[in-house]
Design a protein around this motif. Structure first.
Motif, PDB file in Angstrom:
ATOM      1  N   TYR A 117       0.808  -1.218   0.000  1.00  0.00           N
ATOM      2  CA  TYR A 117       0.000   0.000   0.000  1.00  0.00           C
ATOM      3  C   TYR A 117       0.846   1.276   0.000  1.00  0.00           C
ATOM      4  O   TYR A 117       0.316   2.377   0.154  1.00  0.00           O
ATOM      5  N   GLY A 118       2.139   1.123  -0.190  1.00  0.00           N
ATOM      6  CA  GLY A 118       3.011   2.293  -0.312  1.00  0.00           C
ATOM      7  C   GLY A 118       3.212   3.050   0.982  1.00  0.00           C
ATOM      8  O   GLY A 118       3.508   4.253   0.968  1.00  0.00           O
ATOM      9  N   ILE A 119       3.079   2.362   2.113  1.00  0.00           N
ATOM     10  CA  ILE A 119       3.258   2.987   3.421  1.00  0.00           C
ATOM     11  C   ILE A 119       4.639   2.606   3.940  1.00  0.00           C
ATOM     12  O   ILE A 119       4.942   1.415   4.044  1.00  0.00           O
ATOM     13  N   PRO A 120       5.484   3.561   4.258  1.00  0.00           N
ATOM     14  CA  PRO A 120       6.840   3.222   4.714  1.00  0.00           C
ATOM     15  C   PRO A 120       6.824   2.311   5.940  1.00  0.00           C
ATOM     16  O   PRO A 120       6.122   2.592   6.916  1.00  0.00           O
ATOM     17  N   PHE A 121       7.573   1.215   5.867  1.00  0.00           N
ATOM     18  CA  PHE A 121       7.691   0.298   6.994  1.00  0.00           C
ATOM     19  C   PHE A 121       9.005   0.604   7.710  1.00  0.00           C
ATOM     20  O   PHE A 121      10.076   0.236   7.257  1.00  0.00           O
ATOM     21  N   ARG A 122       8.912   1.276   8.823  1.00  0.00           N
ATOM     22  CA  ARG A 122      10.087   1.724   9.552  1.00  0.00           C
ATOM     23  C   ARG A 122      10.544   0.673  10.555  1.00  0.00           C
ATOM     24  O   ARG A 122       9.903  -0.366  10.728  1.00  0.00           O
ATOM     25  N   SER A 123      11.647   0.948  11.205  1.00  0.00           N
ATOM     26  CA  SER A 123      12.167   0.026  12.210  1.00  0.00           C
ATOM     27  C   SER A 123      11.189  -0.085  13.374  1.00  0.00           C
ATOM     28  O   SER A 123      10.287   0.745  13.538  1.00  0.00           O
TER      29      SER A 123
END
Length: 235
Positions: A117-123
């Motif tokens: 969905y183009g949502i940044p997956f951060r740490s």
């Protein structure tokens, strides 16, 4: 021992709305207090062919099609909707339902869904920091005339949320089992805690929450509500 309330966890993968509505109405008829569902955009298992109705739209619809159940997301994802928009959504749903929204939130873990969905997956740490900022904004918007907050990830400037939630305050249940970051957020900001695991794991996490609560000057007894429905793993 305190009063125990029973609820239904509805994994809404593969269900039509009429089917979900039937489950909710039957749950209400049987005397359950809560019905909660996951906040996912598509299935958590392959192949990705099962339909999944969007959680918040489904929750709002179910609250109109029931009269007693507390209904909400078990863990709505803090990264999927900007906190100020989520605050308005939740306040509106709670207002319309006259206080029957059950509000759960977490950092979330489903990397494939973030990516798709183009949502940044951060740490893990960054996602927990985002969760913390989101909860702060939610509380401000639900309690203050105008909310202002400037964080690392989110900010609001004199944001107005009218009407306020029907529940004053609207309790926030945080889903997390991560002892390094997640339980610290639980201890600092949660009204309720959602997690599942073995009795031994549960005992260890209670001890960790209690230590964090001591740091924040909070009584951890109010947080010790758990669910066997979801686990937030954040490292």
């Amino acid at each position: 021992m305190g009063k125990i309330s029973l609820g239904v966890y509805l994994n809404n993968e593969g269900f039509t709305y009429p089917e979900i509505r039937k489950i909710a109405q039957k749950s209400e008829e049987l005397g359950f207090k809560y019905l909660v569902m996951p906040d996912h955009f598509y299935p958590m298992r392959l192949p990705l062919t099962e339909p999944v109705l969007e959680a918040w739209v489904t929750i709002a619809s179910l609250l109109r099609d029931t009269s007693k159940l507390m209904i909400g997301p078990l863990v709505t994802c803090a990264a999927y909707r900007y906190p100020s928009a989520l605050a308005k959504m939740a306040a509106t749903v709670d207002h319309i339902s006259e206080g029957r929204l059950s509000f759960g939130i977490g950092a979330c873990w489903y990397k494939e869904e973030f990516d798709a969905y183009g949502i940044p997956f951060r740490s893990a740490r960054e996602r927990m920091e985002m969760l913390r900022e989101a909860i702060i904004i939610l509380r401000k918007m639900w309690s203050e005339e105008k909310a202002t907050f400037a964080g690392k990830y989110f900010k609001v400037d004199n944001a107005v949320c009218l009407p306020k939630p029907y529940q004053r305050p609207l309790p926030i249940m945080v889903g997390s089992g991560g002892e390094k970051y997640g339980l610290r957020v639980v201890a600092e900001l949660a009204d309720k805690w959602n997690w599942f695991g073995s009795p031994e794991e549960y005992s260890n996490k209670i001890d960790k929450i209690a230590k964090y609560c001591d740091e924040f000057g909070r009584d951890c007894s109010c947080l010790l509500y758990t669910s066997d429905a979801a686990d937030e793993l954040d490292g």
